[in-house]
Design an enzyme around this catalytic site. Structure first.
Site, PDB file in Angstrom:
ATOM      1  N   LYS A 155     -34.842  35.855 -15.362  1.00 15.57           N
ATOM      2  CA  LYS A 155     -35.304  35.929 -16.757  1.00 15.57           C
ATOM      3  C   LYS A 155     -34.518  36.870 -17.669  1.00 15.57           C
ATOM      4  O   LYS A 155     -35.100  37.600 -18.473  1.00 15.57           O
ATOM      5  CB  LYS A 155     -36.776  36.380 -16.783  1.00 15.57           C
ATOM      6  CG  LYS A 155     -37.729  35.429 -16.140  1.00 15.57           C
ATOM      7  CD  LYS A 155     -39.146  35.948 -16.157  1.00 15.57           C
ATOM      8  CE  LYS A 155     -39.339  37.104 -15.218  1.00 15.57           C
ATOM      9  NZ  LYS A 155     -40.750  37.327 -14.846  1.00 15.57           N
ATOM     10  N   ASP A 191     -46.812  39.156 -11.118  1.00 21.50           N
ATOM     11  CA  ASP A 191     -47.796  38.747 -12.135  1.00 21.50           C
ATOM     12  C   ASP A 191     -48.674  37.586 -11.670  1.00 21.50           C
ATOM     13  O   ASP A 191     -49.831  37.458 -12.091  1.00 21.50           O
ATOM     14  CB  ASP A 191     -47.115  38.408 -13.477  1.00 21.50           C
ATOM     15  CG  ASP A 191     -45.958  37.447 -13.352  1.00 21.50           C
ATOM     16  OD1 ASP A 191     -45.590  37.079 -12.225  1.00 21.50           O
ATOM     17  OD2 ASP A 191     -45.393  37.057 -14.398  1.00 21.50           O
TER      18      ASP A 191
HETATM   19  C1  BGC Z   1     -40.034  35.571 -11.293  1.00 20.50           C
HETATM   20  C2  BGC Z   1     -41.429  35.614 -10.712  1.00 20.50           C
HETATM   21  C3  BGC Z   1     -42.466  35.678 -11.818  1.00 20.50           C
HETATM   22  C4  BGC Z   1     -42.233  34.566 -12.819  1.00 20.50           C
HETATM   23  C5  BGC Z   1     -43.234  34.595 -13.953  1.00 20.50           C
HETATM   24  C6  BGC Z   1     -39.916  34.482 -12.357  1.00 20.50           C
HETATM   25  O1  BGC Z   1     -38.678  34.563 -12.968  1.00 20.50           O
HETATM   26  O2  BGC Z   1     -39.092  35.330 -10.296  1.00 20.50           O
HETATM   27  O3  BGC Z   1     -41.565  36.723  -9.848  1.00 20.50           O
HETATM   28  O4  BGC Z   1     -43.739  35.567 -11.245  1.00 20.50           O
HETATM   29  O5  BGC Z   1     -40.934  34.660 -13.337  1.00 20.50           O
HETATM   30  O6  BGC Z   1     -43.181  35.794 -14.656  1.00 20.50           O
END
Ligand code: BGC
Length: 453
Positions: A155, A191
């Site tokens: 992200k 989360d």
């Molecule tokens: C992460 C997860 C997270 C999800 C939602 C993903 O990019 O790898 O750990 O739960 O985003 O936030």
């Protein structure tokens, strides 16, 4: 939308029923691979152990601090669990700018500790020595409840010196560097785990937590005998373990190529984590706007939309030169807009492309482009949720869902349910429940449940 040429152009975004079934088959097989010791390494979907083995009862009481990193905002929270399934929450959002997201990890963790100190000070919590739950929403191998090694950033985060390190230790070290805070880091969680705990706090039948926000992922309740990766001592007293699937990584070994498009490949190529999180990149808020941007630019080039404006070159240049200019919230606004006025859509087009007097037909076309992309995303999420519901195989399963895409998009829930109808075992009753502050309340609950043991 009647334009056959545009329909043909977008055909590759439509998931057919047989593709949906194939995706389902591949998804469930990847989950199984992730859970199984012998195949775990090769699995796209890792199914990490969270070391959370108890769901809340609703009776939990006490004051907690929580940190929430990895969603749209970074937040510090004070959560007061009050028994009777109630919680009261104060929170403050702090900025984490691009420089912090991609700089050195020490700077990021110092910033987190500074925000925490400011919050503690503002709320006069200095003397209370509150336990803290850290919602860290990235893939981690947990070694226990308070030790989690970051596997990889996702992200848009890419801080040096954090991958393969224990983020609990990095937080504690940053707190220690300040020297003025007394805080017990009681739990590290994802989360999705927070969402599941938070929903289970209100509804004890909750078994799955899903995030469809900046990123996309799910956590679910698995029986310990199915959790190969779990050490035997955790299997003695407790029947269950929460598993953080990290399903966003699905597709990394090629299993999604039959539905991916060149637009998906371009989004991936331009991302910070090339080749990673391919499922997530077809679903989540960080990428949906980008997909619309690329598709729209091509549709203009091929004279499928905005032909009357006679400004093909100018429009495509704007779209091609400005990564990120189509925000994912525009998709929600456009899909929420009403025929024939299309007020929101017109505003967006004016702001984004300087276009005025757009025809009703062009507004309908743009809406159709958005629909194809968000419907595909919902279909993919449906594959994941249905796979987990059928795996849990209880007669009634509640699914807690959170995230900006799910919350803000006017029809995502409807698209999702339509596709789930085709996949969930008809003997199982399921419910989708909007989560209330999973990252805050959930973090407090994990800390609370941990301190009971
Ligand atoms: C992460 C997860 C997270 C999800 C939602 C993903 O990019 O790898 O750990 O739960 O985003 O936030």
């Amino acid at each position: 939308m009647q334009d056959q040429r545009l329909k043909d152009f977008l055909k590759e975004f439509i998931i057919s029923d047989s593709q949906l079934q194939e995706l389902y088959k591949r998804f469930t097989s990847e989950i199984q691979k992730g859970l199984t010791l012998a195949t775990h390494q090769q699995a796209d979907i890792k199914c990490y152990m969270t070391y959370v083995q108890d769901l809340p009862t609703g009776d939990e009481k006490g004051n907690y601090l929580a940190l929430d990193l990895g969603g749209t905002n970074f937040r510090v929270l004070r959560v007061s669990l009050q028994g009777h399934h109630e919680a009261q929450i104060d929170s403050k959002v702090y900025v984490v700018d691009k420089e912090l997201m991609t700089g050195h990890g020490t700077k990021l963790f110092d910033h987190i500790a500074n925000c925490l100190a400011e919050f503690v000070d503002e709320h006069a919590l200095n003397d209370q020595h509150l336990p803290l739950g850290f919602t860290f929403s990235f893939p981690c191998v947990q070694v226990g409840l308070t030790e989690a090694l970051l596997t990889r950033w996702t992200k848009g985060f890419r801080c040096a010196g954090v991958e393969q390190e224990d983020v609990g230790r990095l937080l504690k070290e940053a707190i220690a560097r300040r020297g003025d805070l007394e805080i017990d880091v009681m739990a590290l969680l994802n989360d999705t785990t927070g969402t599941l705990m938070s929903c289970a706090h209100r509804n004890p039948e909750c078994r799955i937590g899903v995030i469809i926000g900046t990123g996309c992922n799910a956590c679910y309740v698995e029986r310990v005998e199915n959790a190969d990766l779990l050490e035997p001592e955790y299997k003695v007293d407790k029947p269950n373990i929460l598993v953080n699937t990290e399903w966003g990584a699905f597709g990394e070994s090629g299993k999604l190529e039959f539905v991916r498009t060149d637009y998906d490949r371009k989004v991936d190529k331009d991302s910070l984590n090339r080749g990673g999180q391919l499922f997530e990149k077809m679903i989540s808020g960080m990428y949906l706007g980008e997909l619309v941007r690329l598709v729209l630019a091509d549709a203009i080039t091929q004279n499928l939309i905005f032909v009357r404006s006679g400004e093909k070159q100018r429009l495509t240049n704007i779209l091609k030169d400005n990564a990120g200019c189509v925000e994912t919230r525009f998709i929600s606004e456009i899909e929420n807009d009403t025929f024939p006025a299309f007020l929101q859509t017109r505003n967006i087009l004016k702001e984004l492309l300087g276009l005025e007097n757009v025809s009703v037909e062009d507004c309908q076309k743009l809406k159709y482009i958005c629909e194809c992309i968000s419907k595909r995303a919902a279909n993919l999420v449906a594959v994941g949720i249905s796979g987990l519901i059928n795996k849990i195989a209880e007669p009634h399963v509640v699914v807690g869902v959170d995230g900006s895409v799910y919350r803000l998009h006017p029809h995502f829930d409807t698209y999702l349910r339509e596709a789930m109808q085709k996949l969930v075992n008809p003997k199982i009753n399921y419910e989708l429940m909007l989560s209330e502050d999973g990252s805050g309340r959930g973090a407090a609950l994990v800390a609370a449940v941990a301190s009971k043991n």
